[in-house]
Design an enzyme around this catalytic site. Structure first.
Site, PDB file in Angstrom:
ATOM      1  N   HIS A  62      66.236  57.386  39.890  1.00  0.00           N
ATOM      2  CA  HIS A  62      66.677  56.543  41.008  1.00  0.00           C
ATOM      3  C   HIS A  62      67.048  55.148  40.515  1.00  0.00           C
ATOM      4  O   HIS A  62      66.174  54.355  40.159  1.00  0.00           O
ATOM      5  CB  HIS A  62      65.519  56.457  42.019  1.00  0.00           C
ATOM      6  CG  HIS A  62      65.851  55.769  43.294  1.00  0.00           C
ATOM      7  ND1 HIS A  62      65.252  56.119  44.490  1.00  0.00           N
ATOM      8  CD2 HIS A  62      66.690  54.752  43.611  1.00  0.00           C
ATOM      9  CE1 HIS A  62      65.710  55.349  45.461  1.00  0.00           C
ATOM     10  NE2 HIS A  62      66.588  54.505  44.938  1.00  0.00           N
ATOM     11  N   HIS A  64      70.418  51.922  40.905  1.00  0.00           N
ATOM     12  CA  HIS A  64      71.653  51.459  41.542  1.00  0.00           C
ATOM     13  C   HIS A  64      72.511  50.785  40.481  1.00  0.00           C
ATOM     14  O   HIS A  64      72.089  49.786  39.905  1.00  0.00           O
ATOM     15  CB  HIS A  64      71.320  50.474  42.669  1.00  0.00           C
ATOM     16  CG  HIS A  64      70.482  51.102  43.752  1.00  0.00           C
ATOM     17  ND1 HIS A  64      71.027  51.729  44.847  1.00  0.00           N
ATOM     18  CD2 HIS A  64      69.137  51.237  43.877  1.00  0.00           C
ATOM     19  CE1 HIS A  64      70.053  52.213  45.610  1.00  0.00           C
ATOM     20  NE2 HIS A  64      68.890  51.928  45.038  1.00  0.00           N
ATOM     21  N   LEU A  65      73.683  51.356  40.236  1.00  0.00           N
ATOM     22  CA  LEU A  65      74.566  50.785  39.203  1.00  0.00           C
ATOM     23  C   LEU A  65      75.690  49.954  39.817  1.00  0.00           C
ATOM     24  O   LEU A  65      76.445  49.311  39.100  1.00  0.00           O
ATOM     25  CB  LEU A  65      75.132  51.894  38.311  1.00  0.00           C
ATOM     26  CG  LEU A  65      74.074  52.655  37.498  1.00  0.00           C
ATOM     27  CD1 LEU A  65      74.726  53.742  36.647  1.00  0.00           C
ATOM     28  CD2 LEU A  65      73.252  51.713  36.616  1.00  0.00           C
ATOM     29  N   ASP A 154      70.510  56.956  50.275  1.00  0.00           N
ATOM     30  CA  ASP A 154      69.512  55.933  49.948  1.00  0.00           C
ATOM     31  C   ASP A 154      69.904  54.544  50.447  1.00  0.00           C
ATOM     32  O   ASP A 154      71.047  54.123  50.327  1.00  0.00           O
ATOM     33  CB  ASP A 154      69.274  55.880  48.438  1.00  0.00           C
ATOM     34  CG  ASP A 154      68.156  54.909  48.102  1.00  0.00           C
ATOM     35  OD1 ASP A 154      67.048  55.083  48.619  1.00  0.00           O
ATOM     36  OD2 ASP A 154      68.400  53.945  47.355  1.00  0.00           O
ATOM     37  N   HIS A 181      65.464  58.575  51.503  1.00  0.00           N
ATOM     38  CA  HIS A 181      64.894  57.241  51.702  1.00  0.00           C
ATOM     39  C   HIS A 181      64.227  57.328  53.068  1.00  0.00           C
ATOM     40  O   HIS A 181      64.898  57.620  54.061  1.00  0.00           O
ATOM     41  CB  HIS A 181      66.057  56.239  51.680  1.00  0.00           C
ATOM     42  CG  HIS A 181      65.705  54.864  52.140  1.00  0.00           C
ATOM     43  ND1 HIS A 181      65.765  53.768  51.298  1.00  0.00           N
ATOM     44  CD2 HIS A 181      65.331  54.377  53.347  1.00  0.00           C
ATOM     45  CE1 HIS A 181      65.434  52.676  51.973  1.00  0.00           C
ATOM     46  NE2 HIS A 181      65.162  53.017  53.223  1.00  0.00           N
ATOM     47  N   HIS A 234      60.960  56.733  46.398  1.00  0.00           N
ATOM     48  CA  HIS A 234      60.055  55.567  46.416  1.00  0.00           C
ATOM     49  C   HIS A 234      58.946  55.569  47.487  1.00  0.00           C
ATOM     50  O   HIS A 234      58.897  54.694  48.343  1.00  0.00           O
ATOM     51  CB  HIS A 234      60.835  54.257  46.497  1.00  0.00           C
ATOM     52  CG  HIS A 234      61.991  54.229  47.480  1.00  0.00           C
ATOM     53  ND1 HIS A 234      61.883  54.606  48.790  1.00  0.00           N
ATOM     54  CD2 HIS A 234      63.273  53.845  47.311  1.00  0.00           C
ATOM     55  CE1 HIS A 234      63.050  54.451  49.385  1.00  0.00           C
ATOM     56  NE2 HIS A 234      63.916  53.990  48.503  1.00  0.00           N
ATOM     57  N   ASP A 307      64.045  52.650  40.805  1.00  0.00           N
ATOM     58  CA  ASP A 307      64.801  52.049  41.919  1.00  0.00           C
ATOM     59  C   ASP A 307      65.389  50.706  41.476  1.00  0.00           C
ATOM     60  O   ASP A 307      65.412  49.741  42.251  1.00  0.00           O
ATOM     61  CB  ASP A 307      63.930  51.881  43.173  1.00  0.00           C
ATOM     62  CG  ASP A 307      64.784  51.575  44.411  1.00  0.00           C
ATOM     63  OD1 ASP A 307      66.025  51.635  44.319  1.00  0.00           O
ATOM     64  OD2 ASP A 307      64.201  51.273  45.471  1.00  0.00           O
ATOM     65  N   PHE A 325      67.240  43.178  49.793  1.00  0.00           N
ATOM     66  CA  PHE A 325      66.085  43.872  49.217  1.00  0.00           C
ATOM     67  C   PHE A 325      66.446  44.371  47.820  1.00  0.00           C
ATOM     68  O   PHE A 325      67.554  44.855  47.602  1.00  0.00           O
ATOM     69  CB  PHE A 325      65.731  45.093  50.074  1.00  0.00           C
ATOM     70  CG  PHE A 325      65.183  44.776  51.435  1.00  0.00           C
ATOM     71  CD1 PHE A 325      63.826  44.521  51.599  1.00  0.00           C
ATOM     72  CD2 PHE A 325      66.006  44.755  52.553  1.00  0.00           C
ATOM     73  CE1 PHE A 325      63.302  44.248  52.863  1.00  0.00           C
ATOM     74  CE2 PHE A 325      65.494  44.480  53.820  1.00  0.00           C
ATOM     75  CZ  PHE A 325      64.150  44.232  53.973  1.00  0.00           C
ATOM     76  N   GLY A 326      65.508  44.304  46.880  1.00  0.00           N
ATOM     77  CA  GLY A 326      65.743  44.948  45.586  1.00  0.00           C
ATOM     78  C   GLY A 326      65.134  44.202  44.421  1.00  0.00           C
ATOM     79  O   GLY A 326      65.047  42.972  44.420  1.00  0.00           O
TER      80      GLY A 326
HETATM   81  O1  DOR Z   1      65.082  47.447  47.700  1.00  0.00           O
HETATM   82  C1  DOR Z   1      65.979  48.254  47.802  1.00  0.00           C
HETATM   83  N1  DOR Z   1      67.208  48.003  47.332  1.00  0.00           N
HETATM   84  N2  DOR Z   1      65.739  49.416  48.440  1.00  0.00           N
HETATM   85  C2  DOR Z   1      66.728  50.281  48.741  1.00  0.00           C
HETATM   86  O2  DOR Z   1      66.453  51.300  49.322  1.00  0.00           O
HETATM   87  C3  DOR Z   1      68.132  49.966  48.398  1.00  0.00           C
HETATM   88  C4  DOR Z   1      68.187  49.028  47.265  1.00  0.00           C
HETATM   89  C5  DOR Z   1      69.536  48.412  47.062  1.00  0.00           C
HETATM   90  O3  DOR Z   1      70.541  49.134  47.087  1.00  0.00           O
HETATM   91  O4  DOR Z   1      69.604  47.198  46.802  1.00  0.00           O
END
Ligand code: DOR
Length: 425
Positions: A62, A64-65, A154, A181, A234, A307, A325-326
């Site tokens: 998991h 994110h690129l 997701d 998700h 997650h 993640d 978020f992230g």
């Molecule tokens: O914190 C997160 N960031 N949770 C997610 O489900 C998506 C992700 C994002 O794409 O930034």
């Protein structure tokens, strides 16, 4: 042709074969050629792994690129390099790009770009619904044909239960998992961090555990109804882990992952309105961490996945409620997880299995092993080396981690993918 490489004197740990011993490992023609107590040096390149762990390359289910669409946050090239620095040789990328990965052309774009620009294997995940809009199904057959390893929206749950049930039924034809998700937005909307004492102190709206648990419960019911493979992304709550445990006991085809940050950080990381600790699902409590660790130990939770969610500094330098978020996770994953090993909370072999053979089973490919004849995807790390996180040195464009400046113990030293040295730290 690259010359054969002999990794000498390492502590070889391969949970796929129950191997945990000191020895040498020879790589030839991109494959594991032999593995023994002592191999002759012959005419090989040598890597001295004295004091280091030699294990299968890590597999991240998991991440994110951000490409296509958000190349200021990350690209397949920068994300791939950061993954290698984190010890990963295979990464599965989520489809919440722009456009979302919901058709043949977008999946082919990821494969082609990764082949040119990423040192690690990139396996895309396709959308469940067209445009990730939650309204109609994506072309799941076409996506399977193009090589996705699963389906996910997701960032969002598929809220229409009937649509998700249909997706599950279609997924049976392709044998691929639905990666959910789990978040009921009617419970989490406007929430910023975990619902609890820290949210109260900061005057921020909370995200209750129930937002996750409600969807996990529903999805288990639908997986039971359809017989489809369900993978929970997650998981962050004690209650969520318990629901997955019970579903497994009933023979429902469910697997789950947990992130390094949900295993090592609590909601208090957000004190000071620290947006780098803002993540979805939110960081929870020590009680949740205990339950998640228990879940790893008893097999409720199959894998650890980063993640990795890179954002720009400007994105995160905003008032808390407006920041995305992230957490950028590739380059701190091993160091933070090794903290759990050094504290005696999890066993090193268990940790390695959750980063190698277990995610390989979910991906359904012959990966995550040091078996003779297997592709030489190998990670070498020093379990005892202390280092200080410096996001200025990250290969990821995403510097958004609450760990900047923190000391970690456990450091990736070399990574080999397909027999090629792709990282030497
Ligand atoms: O914190 C997160 N960031 N949770 C997610 O489900 C998506 C992700 C994002 O794409 O930034």
């Amino acid at each position: 042709m690259t010359r054969p490489l002999l990794i000498k004197n390492g502590c070889i740990i391969d949970p796929s074969q129950n191997i945990d011993k000191k020895g040498d490992l020879l790589i030839k023609d991109g494959m594991i050629a032999s593995l023994d107590d002592k191999l002759s040096q012959a005419d090989y390149d040598i890597f001295d792994a004295q004091g280091m762990v030699v294990c299968p390359g890590f597999i991240d289910l998991h991440c994110h690129l951000r490409e296509p669409g958000y190349e200021d946050k990350e690209t397949i090239a920068s994300g791939g390099k950061a993954a290698a620095a984190g010890g990963f040789t295979t990464i599965c990328c989520m489809p919440n790009t722009d456009p979302p990965l919901d058709d043949r052309a977008s999946i082919e774009y990821v494969f082609k770009t990764a082949a040119k620009a990423s040192p690690v294997r990139v396996l895309p995940i396709g959308c469940i619904t067209r445009g990730r809009e939650g309204k109609g199904l994506a072309e799941m057959g076409e996506l399977a044909d193009t090589g996705v390893i699963g389906y996910s929206d997701d960032g969002d749950s598929v809220m229409d239960s009937n649509l998700l049930l249909k997706a599950m039924r279609y997924s049976l034809a392709f044998g691929l998992p639905l990666i959910e998700h789990c978040e009921d937005k009617s419970l989490s909307e406007g929430g910023q961090i975990n619902e609890g004492i820290t949210a109260t102190r900061l005057g921020l709206q909370g995200i209750p555990a129930a937002a996750e648990e409600v969807i996990i419960s529903r999805d288990i019911a639908l997986a039971k109804e359809s017989g489809a493979r369900l993978h929970i992304a997650h998981v962050s709550t004690r209650g969520g882990a318990e629901l997955i445990r019970r579903a497994k006991e009933k023979g429902i085809k469910i697997t789950a992952e947990v992130t390094p940050h949900h295993l090592t950080l609590t909601e208090e990381a957000a004190l000071g309105y620290y947006t780098n600790a803002k993540v979805n699902p939110p960081l929870r409590t020590e009680g949740d961490i205990k339950a998640l660790i228990e879940g790893l130990k008893d097999g409720t939770i199959d894998a650890i996945a980063t993640d990795h969610a890179p954002h720009t500094e400007n994105d995160k330098r905003r008032e808390f409620a407006l920041a995305p978020f992230g957490i950028s996770g590739f380059e701190t994953a091993l160091g933070s997880l090794m903290g759990l090993v050094h504290d005696g909370r999890i066993d090193l072999n268990l940790l390695i299995s959750k980063l190698t053979v277990e995610p390989a089973k979910i991906v359904g490919k012959e990966l995550g092993t040091l078996k003779v004849g297997a592709t030489a995807d190998i990670t070498v790390f020093n379990p005892d080396e202390e280092w200080t996180v410096d996001t200025g040195k990250f290969l990821s464009k995403g510097k958004n981690t609450p760990l900047n400046g923190k000391k970690l113990k456990g450091r990736v030293k070399a990574v080999i993918a397909g027999g090629k040295l792709i990282y030497n730290g």
